[in-house]
Motif scaffolding. Structure first.
Motif, PDB file in Angstrom:
ATOM      1  N   VAL A  59       0.874  -1.174   0.000  1.00 47.33           N
ATOM      2  CA  VAL A  59       0.000   0.000   0.000  1.00 47.33           C
ATOM      3  C   VAL A  59       0.907   1.219   0.000  1.00 47.33           C
ATOM      4  CG1 VAL A  59      -1.788   1.271   1.233  1.00 47.33           C
ATOM      5  CG2 VAL A  59      -1.816  -1.224   1.239  1.00 47.33           C
ATOM      6  N   ILE A  69      -2.924   0.499  -4.143  1.00 45.87           N
ATOM      7  CA  ILE A  69      -3.097  -0.739  -3.389  1.00 45.87           C
ATOM      8  C   ILE A  69      -2.728  -1.899  -4.291  1.00 45.87           C
ATOM      9  CG2 ILE A  69      -4.769  -2.223  -2.235  1.00 45.87           C
ATOM     10  CD1 ILE A  69      -6.459   0.405  -1.810  1.00 45.87           C
ATOM     11  N   LEU A  78      -5.252  -5.086   4.285  1.00 45.25           N
ATOM     12  CA  LEU A  78      -5.682  -3.808   3.729  1.00 45.25           C
ATOM     13  C   LEU A  78      -6.615  -3.085   4.696  1.00 45.25           C
ATOM     14  CD1 LEU A  78      -5.709  -1.796   1.407  1.00 45.25           C
ATOM     15  CD2 LEU A  78      -7.606  -3.081   0.396  1.00 45.25           C
ATOM     16  N   VAL A  84      -5.440   3.388   5.101  1.00 47.91           N
ATOM     17  CA  VAL A  84      -6.856   3.088   4.873  1.00 47.91           C
ATOM     18  C   VAL A  84      -7.674   3.494   6.086  1.00 47.91           C
ATOM     19  CG1 VAL A  84      -8.532   1.228   4.500  1.00 47.91           C
ATOM     20  CG2 VAL A  84      -6.391   1.271   3.206  1.00 47.91           C
ATOM     21  N   TYR A  88      -9.347   6.401   4.351  1.00 47.81           N
ATOM     22  CA  TYR A  88     -10.409   5.734   3.596  1.00 47.81           C
ATOM     23  C   TYR A  88     -11.131   4.717   4.487  1.00 47.81           C
ATOM     24  CZ  TYR A  88      -7.500   7.598  -0.175  1.00 47.81           C
ATOM     25  OH  TYR A  88      -6.751   8.429  -1.006  1.00 47.81           O
ATOM     26  N   LEU A  91     -13.652   2.074   3.099  1.00 45.32           N
ATOM     27  CA  LEU A  91     -13.124   0.841   2.525  1.00 45.32           C
ATOM     28  C   LEU A  91     -12.800  -0.173   3.612  1.00 45.32           C
ATOM     29  CD1 LEU A  91     -12.018  -0.914   0.248  1.00 45.32           C
ATOM     30  CD2 LEU A  91      -9.879   0.394   0.360  1.00 45.32           C
ATOM     31  N   GLY A  92     -12.174   0.282   4.689  1.00 43.74           N
ATOM     32  CA  GLY A  92     -11.855  -0.630   5.780  1.00 43.74           C
ATOM     33  C   GLY A  92     -13.103  -1.269   6.366  1.00 43.74           C
TER      34      GLY A  92
END
Length: 338
Positions: A59, A69, A78, A84, A88, A91-92
């Motif tokens: 990443v 990614i 991830l 992340v 973000y 997304l997690g």
């Protein structure tokens, strides 16, 4: 027993050349979907090309503030990666909502992008399925279709896409990078998967001799106002009846930008830019969210057993947007809906 050859790729270029030279071959990384399909005799690849040891598991920050990614990073890694979690989190949360801890430890980003529908008729060799063998017919249309599509379906197929990760990536305007025999190219995540049309056997716009190398996220991660809400029959290890990735950029109580992606309702993650554009400048309240939900589902069509999904999807959109506006995203550990 399925007989197949097994080879291990030494580089991305080597992987692409090997699959180009052997029609019908498949890449294998974590194998969490492909191995199941082989066990059920749905997939019979003559050769498996192991890409699990390629250096595509990082990443990395990219110029301009985005994130790159690698296609082979595990879903669990991830979801827990600091960039992340910090930039973000949508997304997690979507990644943590999927499958089980054991599967997330094995499943790769590229494999998640490529996973196939969990339609029971697709897995049942005793029933006709256009996705498995074009021209056979779609058993789900007149069969048990409670979990099937309400948007974007066709006469040929009413299957749904199973991924949670892809729903969040669609909302985040992710870009998929792929490598072919002669050059690489980039596809918007929203263009990567296909609606069934009359070719339901093709899930994506990836060519047979192309390898997914990375997913790119743009700088804007909507880290303050977001929520991933997944409605399923049980709280763990179940695919979505309906899921919503909601992200808002607010100016006070007004919407500067909105993103809404739906899962569990179509052959691909579902977004409608017209609905999102109509939300600009509107107040972030129940009336705006309700109007957006109705607009998103204006073309929804029910089958014999899934009419409930239309109302369920509308209510899930409103709830997810409400959570996002409040800055109180749905917990993926305590899954009671907030």
């Amino acid at each position: 027993m399925i007989n197949f050859d097994y080879v291990r790729a030494t580089s991305a270029a080597d992987a692409v050349s090997r699959i180009a030279a052997f029609p019908g071959a498949k890449f294998i990384a974590g194998g969490t979907n492909l191995v199941d399909l082989m066990k059920e005799d749905v997939e019979r690849p003559p050769r498996l090309i192991d890409i699990s040891r390629l250096p595509l598991n990082r990443v990395e920050d990219i110029q301009g503030g985005g994130l790159r990614i690698g296609a082979l990073i595990a879903n669990a890694d991830l979801a827990g990666a600091p960039p992340v979690a910090q930039r973000y989190p949508l997304l997690g949360d979507a990644l943590r909502a999927g499958a089980s801890g054991q599967l997330r430890n094995m499943a790769s980003v590229g494999g998640n992008l490529m996973q196939r529908t969990r339609c029971c008729y697709f897995y049942d060799l005793a029933t006709p399925c256009n996705k498995r063998r074009p021209g056979d017919g779609c058993s789900a249309r007149d069969g048990l279709n409670r979990a099937h599509a309400i948007l974007g379906a066709s006469v040929a197929c009413v299957a749904t896409h199973p991924s949670d990760m892809c729903v969040a990536l669609a909302a985040l305007d992710a870009i998929v990078h792929v490598r072919g025999p002669t050059e690489g190219r980039a596809l918007a995540l929203t263009d990567f998967h296909r609606l069934p049309g009359d070719t339901p056997d093709r899930d994506t716009n990836l060519e047979p001799d192309e390898l997914i190398t990375a997913v790119e996220l743009p700088p804007k991660g909507f880290a303050e106002h977001y929520s991933y809400l997944k409605i399923r029959d049980r709280l763990s290890y179940a695919f979505a009846l309906v899921s919503v990735a909601a992200a808002l950029d607010l100016d006070g109580d007004r919407i500067r930008e909105a993103r809404i992606a739906l899962g569990g309702v179509a052959h691909k993650p579902w977004r409608d830019a017209r609905v999102e554009d109509a939300m600009r400048g509107e107040p972030a309240n129940a009336a705006t969210f309700g109007a957006a939900a109705q607009a998103l589902l204006r073309d929804a069509r029910a089958l014999a057993h899934n009419a409930f999904k239309i109302d369920l999807a509308a209510r899930t959109v409103v709830r997810a947007l409400t959570q996002a506006a409040r800055g109180t995203p749905q917990s993926q550990t305590d899954k009671r809906i907030g």
